[in-house]
Design a protein around this motif. Structure first.
Motif, mmCIF file in Angstrom:
data_model
loop_
_atom_site.group_PDB
_atom_site.id
_atom_site.type_symbol
_atom_site.label_atom_id
_atom_site.label_comp_id
_atom_site.label_asym_id
_atom_site.label_seq_id
_atom_site.Cartn_x
_atom_site.Cartn_y
_atom_site.Cartn_z
ATOM 1 N N GLU A 94 73.814 -97.376 18.984
ATOM 2 C CA GLU A 94 73.916 -97.916 20.336
ATOM 3 C C GLU A 94 75.387 -98.022 20.733
ATOM 4 O OE1 GLU A 94 74.309 -101.155 17.436
ATOM 5 O OE2 GLU A 94 72.743 -99.650 17.759
ATOM 6 N N ARG A 95 75.617 -98.157 22.023
ATOM 7 C CA ARG A 95 76.985 -98.282 22.522
ATOM 8 C C ARG A 95 77.496 -99.705 22.260
ATOM 9 N NH1 ARG A 95 79.864 -95.588 26.605
ATOM 10 N NH2 ARG A 95 77.983 -94.404 27.157
ATOM 11 N N ARG A 96 78.441 -99.851 21.341
ATOM 12 C CA ARG A 96 78.991 -101.165 21.013
ATOM 13 C C ARG A 96 80.360 -101.002 20.372
ATOM 14 N NH1 ARG A 96 78.980 -102.531 15.605
ATOM 15 N NH2 ARG A 96 77.735 -101.197 14.208
ATOM 16 N N ARG A 97 81.098 -102.102 20.348
ATOM 17 C CA ARG A 97 82.384 -102.149 19.647
ATOM 18 C C ARG A 97 82.140 -102.449 18.176
ATOM 19 N NH1 ARG A 97 86.843 -103.154 23.270
ATOM 20 N NH2 ARG A 97 88.131 -103.339 21.397
ATOM 21 N N ASP A 105 82.849 -95.385 18.352
ATOM 22 C CA ASP A 105 83.814 -96.365 18.871
ATOM 23 C C ASP A 105 85.217 -95.880 18.540
ATOM 24 O OD1 ASP A 105 85.143 -98.535 19.847
ATOM 25 O OD2 ASP A 105 84.637 -99.867 18.173
#
Length: 666
Positions: free
Chosen positions: A548-551, A588
């Motif tokens: 998923e899109r995350r830091r 990331d």
């Protein structure tokens, strides 16, 4: 033949002196395959065969080119060509330094833990600088001259620590040389048992000169500057022709080298028949006269007993011995001026046609031979009107031509003092060098700058052109394609697409929809930093992907990557395989981004930007807008050294070259 085949088929970068490429590398230009083991071996062997002909071949292997430099140099020098070993020795020293710093060839690296301290660009640059200075020291037996050569000619960035490191390197070289000299004096080295640390000793003559001698000394300097500039101009034309021939294929390269070799051999053998026989003089410092063997001066050639052929004396020998003969002092009747004219004309022609063929070759010794000939001719012409020995005129002539062609002063002065072992020559040598360099600078660039331009290496000069003050970096960005930006958390597919369809080595990382500082409109974007191409390939190779899109957290990065892996640069995108499902995943980029890249405002002049780019040693420079606002990209463009080259700028803005062009106030 051996040297040429090696260069053409295995290590093309081993051909030539290698000094322009070292200058470019230390200026920040990536020069692939210049310091490998194969280049080293081919360089050495090829250049020795030439003085009793070699060329080299292309290879993607550093090790192959290292080897070819060694072999090629041996071949080229021993073949008898008009070239020197000094330039190749500088390249050989840099190859050795580079291989030692990285633990050996790429495929056989030593993994000692202490080598990790050299696994960075700065130490690698320092090691190659030390190798270049050691090569000059080994070629001329001039340790201090080697340090100054590295400072004046090859190094772009200099610091105090590098001074003592290069000095230490040359000190080790001269100690090893001294040990071998003493060992060979015992007769264990055959023909190598002669000589010492002073190559061209002229200390046996007393240097006396008065005010009246300043005029001919100044004339030597002027002639050296004019002839050096003329030599550079003609060599430029010859090299352009050679480039056209070499583009036709490997066979044409080999045939060109063999043609030059045959022409050289025919001239060296046939021209001494034009010289008249001269009687042996009992006052000559060396005996016997004449000599017919492999050693000794005064070659008999076609002369009867008791006579020698002075032109054969300086042609039927090595280049080093030819210089010693022309530099010889207290021998006013040893050489006839007609023989010196033939010698000078021959080596001018051979020097132009030999440099540029596919063999390891240097420029120092051919230029010394040409300069010493016209210097001695001027000494003969002066006759009793001067107090300076003819041999010393030859030394001054050689120094003036080198300064007129290469535009060196301080290092050249010290090298000649260490070569000749006569400190009394210092004042007039300094005068000759300064005059020759000044005259040459008024006509055309130095020989190394010409070679850099022909090779297309984007070398940045220390001083920007005056017209660069009349254009801004924003103007450069307007005529370039827009910068390729990546988001802080980017899809794998987008990264793969960018790497496959561009050749850029750096990409700005942009964060969208950040919380803006007070005073800025909502929706502003942030320049997070710059990520390197090598790091993106490393991420794909290690498959550090997110569902998923995350830091990510810091510990996740440290667990996956080591600083040693991040320092490597040799991976290609073609070596990475990514599946279709992985293309939809995320990466990331924040932990791998340089968050403090060098940036300039779009209103800065190109002159200022170029000075900053060169002095800091940058590879990328980001251009940011003068005004921040919503909807405005935080990156106007990105500059590389190609964008700051004067030739490339003038190709887009030709009106800047006009002296009466309108100026913009910046």
């Amino acid at each position: 033949m051996v040297a040429t085949v090696l260069c053409v088929c295995f290590a093309p970068t081993a051909a030539g002196p290698g000094i322009p490429e070292i200058k470019a590398y230390l200026n920040g230009v990536d020069t692939p395959n210049m310091f490998g083991a194969t280049t080293l071996v081919v360089k050495v062997c090829g250049f020795q065969i030439e003085r009793y002909h070699f060329t080299f071949i292309t290879s993607n292997s550093h090790e192959l080119q290292f080897a070819q430099k060694i072999i090629g140099s041996i071949g080229a020098v021993s073949a008898g060509l008009d070239l020197g070993k000094e330039g190749p020795l500088v390249h050989i020293g840099s190859c050795i330094a580079s291989l030692l710093g990285q633990g050996g060839p790429d495929n056989y690296r030593v993994k000692w833990c202490w080598l990790r301290y050299f696994n960075n660009d700065r130490d690698r640059r320092d090691l190659i600088t030390c190798g270049a200075s050691s090569g000059v020291c080994a070629a001329f037996r001039a340790p201090v001259g080697g340090v100054l050569f590295a400072l004046e000619e090859v190094a772009t960035w200099w610091r105090s620590a590098l001074l003592w490191r290069t000095f230490f390197s040359t000190a080790v070289v001269v100690v090893v040389l001294r040990a071998f000299v003493e060992y060979c004096k015992s007769g264990n080295c055959g023909l190598f048992g002669q000589g010492g640390l002073i190559l061209f000793d002229v200390s046996d003559v007393t240097v006396k000169y008065h005010v009246v001698d300043i005029l001919p000394v100044a004339v030597i300097g002027v002639i050296g500057g004019l002839l050096g500039s003329l030599y550079n101009h003609l060599l430029h034309k010859v090299l352009r022709v050679y480039n056209l021939i070499n583009e036709k294929g490997k066979l044409h390269k080999i045939l060109l080298s063999l043609s030059v070799s045959l022409f050289t051999s025919a001239c060296l053998y046939g021209l001494p028949f034009l010289a008249s026989c001269r009687p042996c003089d009992s006052s000559f410092p060396e005996s016997p006269c004449p000599t017919t063997g492999r050693v000794g001066n005064f070659k008999q050639f076609n002369c009867p007993n008791g006579y020698y052929n002075d032109l054969a004396t300086i042609l039927f020998t090595t280049n080093d011995d030819a210089v010693r003969n022309v530099f010889s002092t207290n021998t006013p009747t040893e050489f006839h001026i007609f023989s010196l004219i033939i010698f000078f004309a021959l080596y001018c022609i051979l020097g132009l046609f030999t440099f540029g063929i596919a063999v390891p070759s240097g420029l120092f010794l051919p230029i010394i031979l040409m300069g010493s000939a016209y210097g001695r001719m001027l000494g003969i012409a002066m006759g009793s009107y001067t107090n300076i020995d003819q041999g010393l005129y030859a030394v001054l002539g050689a120094a003036s031509l080198m300064a007129g062609s290469m535009r060196m002063t301080v290092s050249l002065c010290v090298i000649f003092l260490e070569l000749t072992n006569n400190l009394l020559l210092l004042p007039i040598t300094m005068l000759v060098l300064l005059i020759a360099k000044t005259v040459g600078d008024c006509i055309n660039p130095s020989i190394y700058e010409i070679i850099l331009d022909l090779k297309g290496l984007p070398f940045l000069d220390a001083h920007p052109e005056p017209w660069m003050r009349n254009i801004t970096v924003g103007d450069l960005a307007d005529v370039k394609p827009p910068a390729v930006n990546l988001r802080g958390v980017e899809t794998v597919g987008r990264i793969v697409d960018v790497l496959q369809n561009t050749t850029h080595n750096g990409f700005p990382v942009i964060d969208e929809e950040v919380v803006p500082p007070i005073g800025l409109a909502t929706g502003a974007t942030e320049l997070h930093g710059l990520v390197l191409r090598a790091h993106l390939i490393l991420v794909l190779k290690k498959k550090w992907f997110l569902q998923e899109r995350r830091r990510t957290e810091d510990w996740e990065v440290r667990e996956k990557f080591t600083w040693v892996e991040l320092a490597e640069r040799w991976w290609n995108i073609e070596e990475v395989a990514v599946t279709k499902d992985e293309m939809e995943m995320y990466v990331d980029l924040h932990p791998l981004t340089n968050t403090t890249p060098y940036t300039v405002v779009e209103s800065m002049s190109v002159a200022k930007a170029m000075v900053l780019f060169r002095q800091v040693g940058l590879r990328h420079m980001l251009i940011v807008p003068k005004y921040q606002a919503a909807g405005v990209s935080p990156v106007v463009g990105i500059l590389t050294r190609q964008d700051l080259r004067a030739h490339n700028i003038l190709s887009v803005f030709p009106h800047l070259a006009k002296p009466n062009g309108s100026e913009k106030g910046h």
